[in-house]
Write a protein that holds these residues in place. Structure first.
Motif, PDB file in Angstrom:
ATOM      1  N   VAL A 188       1.088  -1.023  -0.404  1.00 28.62           N
ATOM      2  CA  VAL A 188       0.093   0.171   0.169  1.00 28.62           C
ATOM      3  C   VAL A 188       1.333   0.945  -0.124  1.00 28.62           C
ATOM      4  O   VAL A 188       0.495   2.002  -0.697  1.00 28.62           O
ATOM      5  CB  VAL A 188      -1.358   0.035   1.082  1.00 28.62           C
ATOM      6  N   ARG A 191       3.456   1.293  -3.577  1.00 27.80           N
ATOM      7  CA  ARG A 191       2.368   1.950  -4.446  1.00 27.80           C
ATOM      8  C   ARG A 191       2.293   3.167  -4.219  1.00 27.80           C
ATOM      9  O   ARG A 191       2.249   3.930  -5.138  1.00 27.80           O
ATOM     10  CB  ARG A 191       1.191   0.712  -4.654  1.00 27.80           C
TER      11      ARG A 191
ATOM     12  N   PHE B  48      -5.074   5.075  -0.849  1.00 26.95           N
ATOM     13  CA  PHE B  48      -4.718   3.959  -1.287  1.00 26.95           C
ATOM     14  C   PHE B  48      -4.775   2.922  -0.416  1.00 26.95           C
ATOM     15  O   PHE B  48      -4.860   1.686  -1.496  1.00 26.95           O
ATOM     16  CB  PHE B  48      -2.973   4.543  -0.966  1.00 26.95           C
ATOM     17  N   TRP B  49      -5.136   2.989   0.617  1.00 26.27           N
ATOM     18  CA  TRP B  49      -5.932   1.897   0.570  1.00 26.27           C
ATOM     19  C   TRP B  49      -7.339   1.435   0.629  1.00 26.27           C
ATOM     20  O   TRP B  49      -7.216  -0.399   0.420  1.00 26.27           O
ATOM     21  CB  TRP B  49      -6.099   2.632   3.137  1.00 26.27           C
ATOM     22  N   GLU B  50      -7.753   1.337  -0.159  1.00 25.64           N
ATOM     23  CA  GLU B  50      -9.445   1.525   0.200  1.00 25.64           C
ATOM     24  C   GLU B  50      -8.868   0.957  -1.025  1.00 25.64           C
ATOM     25  O   GLU B  50      -9.912  -0.160  -2.456  1.00 25.64           O
ATOM     26  CB  GLU B  50     -10.370   2.512  -0.701  1.00 25.64           C
ATOM     27  N   GLU B  51      -7.847   1.439  -2.595  1.00 23.14           N
ATOM     28  CA  GLU B  51      -8.265   0.905  -3.603  1.00 23.14           C
ATOM     29  C   GLU B  51      -6.908  -0.051  -3.775  1.00 23.14           C
ATOM     30  O   GLU B  51      -6.099  -0.232  -4.866  1.00 23.14           O
ATOM     31  CB  GLU B  51      -7.681   2.057  -4.887  1.00 23.14           C
ATOM     32  N   LYS B  52      -5.996  -0.499  -2.671  1.00 27.35           N
ATOM     33  CA  LYS B  52      -4.587  -1.625  -2.665  1.00 27.35           C
ATOM     34  C   LYS B  52      -4.830  -2.331  -3.630  1.00 27.35           C
ATOM     35  O   LYS B  52      -2.833  -2.716  -3.789  1.00 27.35           O
ATOM     36  CB  LYS B  52      -4.180  -2.186  -1.065  1.00 27.35           C
ATOM     37  N   PHE B  53      -6.433  -3.037  -3.662  1.00 28.51           N
ATOM     38  CA  PHE B  53      -6.192  -4.388  -4.878  1.00 28.51           C
ATOM     39  C   PHE B  53      -6.066  -3.424  -6.779  1.00 28.51           C
ATOM     40  O   PHE B  53      -7.104  -4.372  -7.461  1.00 28.51           O
ATOM     41  CB  PHE B  53      -6.847  -5.518  -4.261  1.00 28.51           C
ATOM     42  N   ASN B  54      -6.882  -2.788  -6.418  1.00 31.24           N
ATOM     43  CA  ASN B  54      -6.843  -2.643  -7.655  1.00 31.24           C
ATOM     44  C   ASN B  54      -5.765  -2.066  -9.200  1.00 31.24           C
ATOM     45  O   ASN B  54      -5.048  -1.633  -9.023  1.00 31.24           O
ATOM     46  CB  ASN B  54      -7.316  -0.706  -7.987  1.00 31.24           C
TER      47      ASN B  54
END
Lengths: 666, 77
Positions: A188, A191, B48-54
Motif C-alpha cells: 500500500v 505503491r 491508497f488503502w481502499e484501492e490497494k488491490f485495484n
C-alpha cells in the motif's frame, strides 16, 4: 470475515447439490475425510468461486484444471453439463453471496464436449442482497481476498510441506515475497509512494511549464504598458474629437439660423428656379409643337395634294393629246368629204380630172356616207380639254381634316405661347424683388452648411472609431491583467503543488521504509514465537531474512541445516500464522492436511494452537491427523462444527455433519 | 493472539514521519497547519488503502492529483 455457507453442485466428487454450513459461534471447523472424497476439491471450489480458476497442485508448471476435470463425472455422463459453487460470507457487517456457474454453451450440440471453449461461466455477486454489476463483481472479490495473497488463506497440503523450500528458491522467493508484502500492506505504501512520485514528476513538469508562464507574465506586463499608452492616446483623441464636434455643431447652428433669416429669399429663388425650369420645359414643348405642325402639314396635306396634282396634270395632258388627234382626224375627214362632194357634183375625178360614171358616183356617195359617219363618231368622242386642275372636288376630302388638325395644333401652340408669356412675366416680377447677389449669398450659405454637415459626419465617425478603439484597448487591458494574474498565480500554484507532492511522496517513502522493516520484524517475531511454541526439540529456532526466506538455527544461532519434513510443516504453519495475523486481509484460513507430515507430539501442539491463527479456521484432516481420544478434548472448546465426507461409489462423495469415524475406514 | 490493525499502524507511521526532519517536507509544513496536513495525509492514505488491490494505478493517481490540486488552490486563495 467469516464464511457462512459453501454450496457445491456437480463439482468434482459432489454430484448434485451439497452444502457446508459454518455457524459463527467458534473459530474452528474440522472436516474429516479420507483420500478421494473431496478434501482438495473443497480448496479448488474456493479458488474457483473466488477467482474462476483452480490450479492443479500436481502440475509442475502450475496448470489449471480443465472444466471437464472440475465437472462431476457422473453428472457429465448424465448430461448434466454444468457445475455451480456458491459462497456466502460476512465481512465487516455486510453479507455477501458469490455464485459462479459454469455451463455448456447453448449453441453447442456435439455429443461429448470436453474442451473449455464449449462452456461458459457466469458470475453473480450479491452485497447485502443487491446484485453487483458484472464490471464490479470480480473487483469486489479481489478487494476482499486478493488473488495475490490467496495462498496464505487457501492453504493446500503442498504449500505447507514446501513453503520453506520455495522461499529459498530465487524465482519463487521473488513471487512469494511480493505476495507477503502485499498481504502485509507494505505494498500500500510502496505503491502509494510510487504513485506520488509520478504525481510529483507531473506537477514538476507543470512547474517547469509555468516557468514559461512567468515569462509569459513578463511579456503580458510589457504588453500591458503598451496598451495603457494606447488607451491614454485614445482618450486624448476622443476629447479632441468631442471638442471639434461641439465647435462644428455650434457653427452649424449659427449657419442654420442665418439660413432661416434668408428663407424668403431662398423661397423666391427657389420659385424662380422652378419657373425657369417650367419655362424651359414650355419652350421645349413649343419647339416640339412647331415641328409637329410642320411635320403634320408636310405629311398630311402638302405631300398627298402634290401627288394628286401630278396625277391630274398627267391625265389632262393625255386628254389634250387625245383631243388633238381626234381634231386632226376630223379635219382630214372634212377634206375628204369636200373632195367627194365635189367629185359627185362634178362627176369628175379630182385627182385625174377624168369623168366618172354613175356606178363610180354611187360608190363615192357610199364612201361619203361612211365618212360622215366616222366624222360623227369622232365628234362624239371629242372632249374639250380643261384648263383648271386639280379640281376642288378632288382635293376637298384632304383639305378639310388637315385644316381641323392644323387649327388644333395652332391653338395648342398659342396656349403654350401664352403660358410662356405668363411665366416670363412672373420671373420678371421675382427679378424685380431681389438681385442675384442675394441668391449667390444664399447659395454660398448652403455650401457652407453642407461643408459643416460633412465635417460633423466625419467627426462623429472618427469619434465612434476612436471610442471603439478605446473599448478594444480597454478589453485587451483587462485580458492582459487577467493573464498577468493567471500566469503569476499559476506559477506560484504549480510550484506549491510540485513541492507538496514531493513532500508527501517523501513522507510515504519514509513511512514505507519504517513500515517494511517493522512489518517484517512483526512477522519474524510472531513466526519465531509460534515456531518455538510448536516445536518439540529444545534449542531450535528460526530466523526470517529480509527476503522472508527462513533458516533453521540451533541454540547457538548456528545454521542447523535443512529442516525435516515435520520441521518444514511447523515452519509453514508458523509463517502462515504470522502472516495471517499481520495481514491486511481479514479472511478465514482454510488448510488441507496441515499436520500430514507431523509426528504425534507436534500434531497435538498444532491442534492446541491452530484455532488462534484466524477468526475462522477450516481444516481438512485425514484420519492420521486426528485421534478422537487425544484431540477431542483439545478442540472441543473452540469447535464450531464438524463434517465427515463419505465416499459414495467410485466417483461421488457426500457431506455428513458430525464426526463419523466409521465413514473414514476406507 | 490479536490481529494487528495494519491500517491504523501504517497511518500512525505516516503521522510519525510528519514529525521527522525530512527536508522536502518543509515547504508543505509552511503551507498547512499540522492538523490540516494530517487530514490531507489521511485522505491520501485512505485512497491508497481502499484501492490497494485495484490494478488501475492511473485512476488512483488521478484521484490524488485532483485532491492535491484542490487543496493547494484552496490554500492559495
Amino acid at each position: 470475515m467469516r464464511y457462512k455457507k459453501l454450496t457445491l453442485e456437480n463439482f468434482r466428487t459432489f454430484q448434485g447439490k451439497h452444502e457446508f454450513v459454518f455457524p459463527d459461534n467458534k473459530p474452528l471447523v474440522v472436516i474429516h475425510a479420507i483420500n478421494g472424497t473431496g478434501k482438495s476439491a473443497m480448496l479448488h471450489a474456493m479458488n474457483y468461486v473466488l477467482y474462476g480458476e483452480a490450479i492443479n497442485p500436481k502440475s509442475l508448471s502450475g496448470d489449471k484444471f480443465s472444466i471437464k476435470q472440475l465437472l462431476s463425472i457422473p453428472a457429465y455422463e448424465n448430461n448434466n453439463r454444468f457445475f455451480s459453487i456458491t459462497l456466502e460470507f460476512e465481512n465487516e457487517g455486510k453479507n455477501y453471496e458469490i455464485n459462479r456457474r459454469t455451463q455448456l454453451r447453448g449453441d453447442v450440440s456435439i455429443p461429448n464436449p470436453e474442451e473449455d471453449r464449449y462452456y461458459e461461466t457466469l458470475l453473480y455477486v450479491k452485497k447485502d442482497g443487491e446484485v453487483l454489476s458484472a464490471a464490479m463483481s470480480q473487483p469486489e472479490i479481489e478487494n476482499l481476498i486478493n488473488k495475490a495473497v490467496s495462498r496464505f488463506f487457501l492453504v493446500n497440503r503442498e504449500e505447507i510441506q514446501e513453503l520453506d523450500t520455495a522461499l529459498l528458491d530465487e524465482r519463487e522467493n521473488e513471487l512469494i515475497k511480493s505476495e507477503i508484502e502485499k498481504s502485509l500492506g507494505v505494498e500500500v505504501l510502496e505503491r502509494g509512494k510510487n504513485i506520488l512520485n509520478n504525481i510529483a514528476i507531473e506537477f514538476n513538469k507543470e512547474a517547469v511549464k509555468d516557468t514559461d508562464n512567468s515569462k509569459k507574465a513578463e511579456k503580458s506586463r510589457e504588453d500591458y504598458e503598451g496598451e495603457v499608452e494606447r488607451v491614454e492616446k485614445a482618450k486624448i483623441s476622443i476629447a479632441e474629437l468631442k471638442k471639434k464636434l461641439n465647435e462644428t455643431q455650434e457653427k452649424l447652428l449659427s449657419l442654420e439660423k442665418e439660413q432661416n433669416s434668408m428663407k424668403s429669399i431662398e423661397e423666391e429663388a427657389a420659385k424662380k428656379q422652378l419657373l425657369s425650369e417650367q419655362l424651359n420645359s414650355f419652350e421645349k414643348q413649343k419647339i416640339e409643337k412647331t415641328n409637329s405642325i410642320r411635320e403634320y402639314v408636310m405629311k398630311n396635306w402638302f405631300l398627298p395634294i402634290s401627288d394628286i396634282a401630278i396625277k391630274e396634270y398627267e391625265n389632262a395632258k393625255r386628254a389634250q393629246e387625245d383631243a388633238h388627234q381626234i381634231k386632226s382626224k376630223l379635219q382630214n375627214i372634212s377634206l375628204e368629204i369636200k373632195k367627194l362632194e365635189s367629185e359627185i357634183k362634178t362627176e369628175k375625178c379630182k385627182n385625174c380630172n377624168q369623168p366618172i360614171n354613175k356606178t363610180q358616183v354611187e360608190k363615192i356617195k357610199k364612201k361619203l356616207e361612211m365618212e360622215f359617219k366616222s366624222k360623227q363618231e369622232l365628234e362624239a368622242q371629242y372632249i374639250e380639254p380643261t384648263e383648271v386642275f386639280p379640281s376642288v372636288q378632288v382635293i376637298s376630302p384632304y383639305i378639310q381634316p388637315s385644316i381641323d388638325t392644323l387649327e388644333a395644333l395652332e391653338s395648342q401652340l398659342a396656349s403654350l405661347e401664352l403660358d410662356i408669356f405668363t411665366i416670363k412675366n412672373s420671373i420678371s416680377k421675382i427679378d424685380k424683388g431681389f438681385d442675384d447677389s442675394l441668391i449667390a449669398e444664399v447659395k454660398n450659405l448652403r455650401v457652407k452648411i453642407k461643408q459643416q454637415q460633412e465635417i460633423e459626419t466625419l467627426t462623429k465617425q472618427d469619434l465612434e472609431n476612436k471610442e471603439h478603439e478605446l473599448k478594444m484597448y480597454s478589453n485587451r487591458l483587462k485580458s492582459l491583467e487577467k493573464d498577468i494574474e493567471k500566469y503569476t498565480s499559476d506559477t506560484k500554484t504549480s510550484t506549491k503543488k510540485s513541492q507538496f507532492a514531493k513532500g508527501i511522496r517523501d513522507l510515504f517513502e519514509n513511512a514505507f521504509e519504517k513500515f517494511r522493516d517493522s512489518a517484517r520484524e512483526d512477522v519474524a517475531k510472531l513466526a519465531k514465537a509460534v515456531f518455538e511454541n510448536l516445536i518439540n526439540t529444545q534449542g531450535f529456532q528460526i530466523d526470517l531474512e529480509n527476503d522472508y526466506s527462513i533458516s533453521l538455527k540451533d541454540e547457538n544461532g548456528r545454521n542447523a541445516g535443512t529442516p525435516s519434513a515435520g520441521q518444514s510443516g511447523v515452519i509453514a504453519i508458523s509463517l502462515i500464522t504470522a502472516l495471517a495475523k499481520n495481514s491486511v486481509t481479514n479472511a478465514p484460513i482454510i488448510m488441507d492436511s496441515p499436520m500430514a507430515s507431523l509426528d504425534d507430539i507436534h500434531t497435538k501442539k498444532v491442534w492446541e494452537f491452530i484455532h488462534q491463527i484466524a477468526d475462522q479456521v477450516i481444516l481438512f484432516v485425514f484420519p492420521g491427523e486426528y485421534d478422537e481420544k487425544e484431540h477431542r478434548k483439545i478442540i472441543q472448546k473452540n469447535l464450531s462444527i464438524e463434517y465427515t465426507l463419505e465416499k459414495v461409489g467410485v466417483y461421488n462423495a457426500k457431506i455428513i455433519q458430525g464426526y463419523k469415524p466409521q465413514l473414514l475406514e476406507g | 493472539m490479536k490481529k494487528k490493525d495494519r491500517k491504523k499502524q501504517i497511518l500512525d507511521l505516516i503521522y510519525e514521519s510528519l514529525e521527522d526532519n525530512i527536508a522536502t517536507t518543509t515547504p508543505m509544513k509552511k503551507l498547512f497547519t499540522k492538523n490540516k496536513l494530517e487530514e490531507i495525509v489521511e485522505f491520501i492514505y485512505e485512497v491508497f488503502w481502499e484501492e490497494k488491490f485495484n490494478p488501475d494505478e492511473k485512476i488512483i493517481a488521478k484521484k490524488i492529483k485532483e485532491y492535491i490540486d484542490l487543496e493547494i488552490k484552496a490554500n492559495s486563495k
